[in-house]
Enzyme design. Structure first.
Site, PDB file in Angstrom:
ATOM      1  CE  LYS A  99      -3.565   2.211   2.903  1.00 37.21           C
ATOM      2  NZ  LYS A  99      -4.295   2.042   4.181  1.00 37.21           N
ATOM      3  CG  ASP A 135      -0.975   6.557   2.603  1.00 38.99           C
ATOM      4  OD1 ASP A 135      -1.528   7.425   1.892  1.00 38.99           O
ATOM      5  OD2 ASP A 135      -1.440   6.175   3.687  1.00 38.99           O
ATOM      6  CG  MET A 136       1.860  11.112  -2.004  1.00 43.45           C
ATOM      7  SD  MET A 136       1.193  12.769  -1.791  1.00 43.45           S
ATOM      8  CE  MET A 136       2.378  13.720  -2.681  1.00 43.45           C
ATOM      9  CG  ASP A 185      -7.971   7.819   4.989  1.00 40.07           C
ATOM     10  OD1 ASP A 185      -7.650   6.732   4.490  1.00 40.07           O
ATOM     11  OD2 ASP A 185      -7.156   8.657   5.415  1.00 40.07           O
TER      12      ASP A 185
HETATM   13  C1  GLA Z   1      -3.561   7.378   5.387  1.00 41.52           C
HETATM   14  C2  GLA Z   1      -4.276   6.225   4.739  1.00 41.52           C
HETATM   15  C3  GLA Z   1      -4.838   5.322   5.810  1.00 41.52           C
HETATM   16  C4  GLA Z   1      -3.716   4.824   6.674  1.00 41.52           C
HETATM   17  C5  GLA Z   1      -2.964   6.004   7.267  1.00 41.52           C
HETATM   18  C6  GLA Z   1      -1.734   5.551   8.014  1.00 41.52           C
HETATM   19  O1  GLA Z   1      -4.440   8.222   6.037  1.00 41.52           O
HETATM   20  O2  GLA Z   1      -5.269   6.681   3.886  1.00 41.52           O
HETATM   21  O3  GLA Z   1      -5.514   4.234   5.220  1.00 41.52           O
HETATM   22  O4  GLA Z   1      -2.855   4.024   5.905  1.00 41.52           O
HETATM   23  O5  GLA Z   1      -2.560   6.914   6.266  1.00 41.52           O
HETATM   24  O6  GLA Z   1      -1.038   6.600   8.537  1.00 41.52           O
END
Ligand code: GLA
Length: 772
Positions: free
Chosen positions: A508, A510-511, A580
């Site tokens: 996964k 992320d950014m 989220d």
């Molecule tokens: C972002 C992602 C979440 C999770 C958090 C972790 O907000 O969208 O799903 O992975 O980071 O810090």
């Protein structure tokens, strides 16, 4: 800094992605998609149902003739080019008072020579002039479609009859060449456009704008349909009529952003999901974009799609070239469901890595909402063991496994395990998960750096900031300068180590913040505006290398949820965390909106705990699953803390989903009732398999109303002549009956539902199966 220092940039030839297929000059075949009338210099691009036509006019100027429903091939279409002489528009020359660029529908317009609408490109030259005069030179047609070096792009590995037309134009004075490329994908009714500038002159020039596509439509009677929002409220549909002036959707955040998505539609006012004219536009790009429609004084509507010029410049030294990302254009006369379906088919065949085309995505459990940063090995293994018992296929360890990251202030950039949490190392932990018979996935945020990190101690200069100025934090973190190859190399090495140690199955990526103080110490003063695009090229370079080196790792992109839900990401990561916001009710609008431009298989969708973390709302486990089923399904809660009854229900959900996963992820999706219509109380949709034998429709209701009026659910996509049962009903129904007369929404077919219809936030599933 010398320009030559910039040669230390990503070698695009080396990163040429999976370039098995090289285009060949086309063989003559009866199925030509590109028709050229040499005499009149008319180019007619034909797909199965659409025509796209342009023509070379006097002075080598390209005029847009037509785009829409398929029409016959003719030598030329003078009527479609008609315009009247207007007194307030400058003429091309004294001898040609009626030849007025400003009144033409142009194909790729310049500025400063009589067309006052926003241009498709702008080039500033050594003497400061920004006037250009590109004239048509020649064309070529090649079979197939090659990928672009260094950029995510479409391809034709399936020999699906794609043909590419390249139009060559030149500005003689500065010896700058422009290639406009059009690939016709006949069976998906898609045309892919891009532009390439090559400097054959002796002096550098600077591109101040270089968009990917322009389309001048002859009227303004369209609704602009956009997908807008913010964190946790991504891609809500907004529909507004075009009006005089400029309407723009864009991003300057160096991500495609949750605020505006690069997918946009132009639909006739009476167009619905089921019927009517609609154009779809998108850009295969993950950074600053611009989607713009300008309605001029004659109600001509100019569409521009490409990199956002407001945060862009690119210096082209002699012998250098610049390739824009690709824009997707698609049209149908049959409504927005059809448009979404042809796009989904197109991305599956010509954008997503072929191995993921129909690959059923693993059912995963992610520990983020279950534990946040507070976990240790026993806790994680308890969840993993329970996952195995329930039939879940993959365990994903989210944020917090590296450095000393107990909250979001530290350790980004330190991609090595936190031994306080996982004492035997990440490899050993992955081994434990694998031994349980589960796949193993890990969270990374490769582009980021925390001040509290070993990486920052070693390389403070890698943090993006403006010299001698304060750097603005976002979620307590900063961004690495991915325009510098050595930074990308470093992160690649660190990630590779972990991937190899863990025999990783999934990442996964992320950014979690937008970029501020955009400046690179690697670039000279006059090239700082190259930074946003160079940053994105760095991201693509890392993706390219990782996906090539570890072809079995499945990537899911994420940017605080759905902040980088775009086609650039889709090329490397066939799925993306949609939002989220895991609340089932909020997800209805988010997933429904997303479905216009992106297939279900791309949408990461998980069942989470109640009360929901983002909204505090309580919905049934059943409704939560019925929402998340329409995507890449998983769980995001502590499944080890469920009651036996709930665990049993999850087990059933997992078994059910495995049985129907292909249909949910890859079936043709028809939106039936929109949560964006009326009071938004009802939403429904259906997925149908290719044979039209099986379909699953789900109707969701927000608030329950006593003594509610009768309601019917009108299905779509069935075979009118086949007979079906609904939820194993005794009675059988013809497809035409279910589509035209609909299903009575009562309790009659409701044997799968445990929550009573009287509940708020209920969902009802209709399993539609052909009678054998
Ligand atoms: C972002 C992602 C979440 C999770 C958090 C972790 O907000 O969208 O799903 O992975 O980071 O810090």
């Amino acid at each position: 800094m010398q320009v030559s220092a910039l040669e230390n940039t990503f070698n695009l030839d080396e990163t040429f992605p999976r370039s098995a297929h090289q285009p060949k000059h086309r063989k003559e075949s009866p199925k030509l998609a590109i028709h050229v009338d040499e005499k009149n210099q008319t180019f007619h691009l034909q797909t199965d149902h659409t025509s796209y036509i342009f023509q070379v006019l006097a002075h080598g100027i390209l005029a847009q003739v037509y785009y829409g429903k398929k029409i016959h091939v003719k030598p030329q279409y003078p009527d479609l080019l008609q315009h009247e002489m207007k007194t307030d528009t400058p003429a091309y020359s004294l001898d040609e008072p009626t030849f007025q660029k400003g009144d033409l529908k142009q194909e790729y317009a310049d500025t400063g020579t009589g067309d006052f609408r926003r241009p498709a490109y702008q080039v500033s030259q050594a003497n400061g002039s920004r006037i250009t005069d590109f004239q048509y030179d020649h064309y070529e047609v090649v079979q197939g479609k090659k990928r672009l070096p260094g950029l995510p792009s479409t391809f034709d590995d399936t020999e699906d009859d794609a043909e590419t037309l390249i139009i060559h134009l030149t500005d003689q004075l500065i010896q700058l060449d422009l290639e406009l490329s059009y690939t016709v994908f006949p069976h998906q009714d898609v045309i892919v456009r891009s532009a390439n500038f090559k400097n054959h002159g002796v002096e550098p020039v600077t591109l101040e704008a270089a968009l990917s596509a322009q389309l001048d439509l002859p009227d303004k009677h369209y609704d602009l349909i956009q997908f807008s929002g913010t964190w946790a409220r991504e891609r809500h549909l907004i529909r507004t009529p075009l009006r005089s002036g400029i309407q723009a959707l864009d991003s300057v955040r160096t991500t495609s952003s949750p605020q505006q998505n690069p997918f946009m539609m132009l639909a006739r006012p009476n167009t619905t999901d089921d019927a009517g004219d609609v154009f779809g536009f998108n850009l295969i790009y993950s950074g600053d974009f611009l989607d713009q429609v300008e309605v001029d004084q004659w109600d001509v509507s100019r569409v521009l799609v490409g990199i956002n010029p407001s945060e862009f410049e690119w210096q082209l030294a002699p012998d250098k070239e610049f390739q824009t990302p690709e824009a997707i254009l698609s049209y149908t006369a049959d409504g927005m469901n059809q448009l979404s379906q042809q796009l989904a088919d197109f991305y599956g065949k010509h954008l997503v890595d072929p191995k993921y085309r129909r690959m059923e995505r693993p059912i995963l459990v992610n520990n983020w909402e279950a534990t946040y940063f507070d976990f240790d090995e026993p806790k994680l293994l308890t969840i993993a063991k329970q996952a195995k018992k329930l039939g879940i296929e993959m365990f994903v360890l989210d944020d917090g496994w590296f450095g000393h990251r107990d909250d979001d202030h530290t350790s980004l950039g330190d991609w090595f395990v936190d031994q306080k949490k996982l004492p035997d190392g990440i490899g050993a932990f992955a081994g434990e998960v694998h031994n349980l018979g589960l796949e193993f996935g890990l969270w990374f945020e490769p582009e980021m750096i925390s001040i509290d990190s070993e990486l920052y101690q070693k390389h403070p200069e890698w943090l993006i900031h403006a010299p001698k100025r304060r750097a603005t934090p976002g979620r307590n973190q900063y961004v690495l300068d991915f325009s510098r190859p050595e930074v990308v190399d470093y992160i690649y090495e660190m990630m590779s180590q972990v991937i190899e140690d863990t025999k990783l199955d999934y990442i996964k990526w992320d950014m979690n913040r937008y970029i501020t103080e955009m400046f690179s110490a690697n670039l000279p003063a006059d090239r700082q505006l190259e930074m946003p695009h160079r940053y994105i090229l760095g991201v693509y370079n890392l993706y390219e290398r990782l996906t090539k080196a570890y072809p079995d790792v499945l990537f899911e992109s994420c940017a605080s949820g759905g902040g980088r839900f775009d086609l650039g990401m889709m090329y490397y990561a066939p799925q993306a965390w949609t939002s989220d916001d895991t609340d089932a009710v909020e997800r209805l609008k988010i997933q429904f909106g997303t479905s216009y431009g992106y297939p279900q298989s791309m949408m990461g969708a998980h069942v989470s705990a109640v009360p929901n973390e983002q909204t505090g709302r309580i919905t049934s486990l059943e409704t939560r699953a019925n929402v998340a089923f329409y995507g890449a399904f998983g769980y995001e809660l502590d499944i080890s803390k469920m009651s036996d009854e709930e665990a049993e229900q999850v087990k059933e959900q997992v078994a059910f989903y495995k049985q129907h996963r292909a249909l949910y992820q890859f079936g043709k999706l028809y939106r039936l009732d929109s949560p964006f219509d009326g009071d938004g109380n009802v939403m429904s949709w259906v997925v149908v398999d290719d044979q039209q034998d099986h379909a699953i429709a789900t109707r969701y209701q927000l608030l329950n109303h006593p003594n509610a009026p009768y309601d019917r659910l009108y299905l779509r996509g069935l075979n009118p002549d086949k007979q079906y049962r609904i939820n194993d009903s005794e009675e059988t129904y013809y497809g035409d009956e279910l589509m035209n007369a609909g299903i009575f929404v009562g309790s009659e077919f409701d044997d799968s539902v445990t929550v009573k219809q009287s509940a708020d936030f209920s969902s009802r599933r209709f399993m539609i199966n052909v009678v054998k």
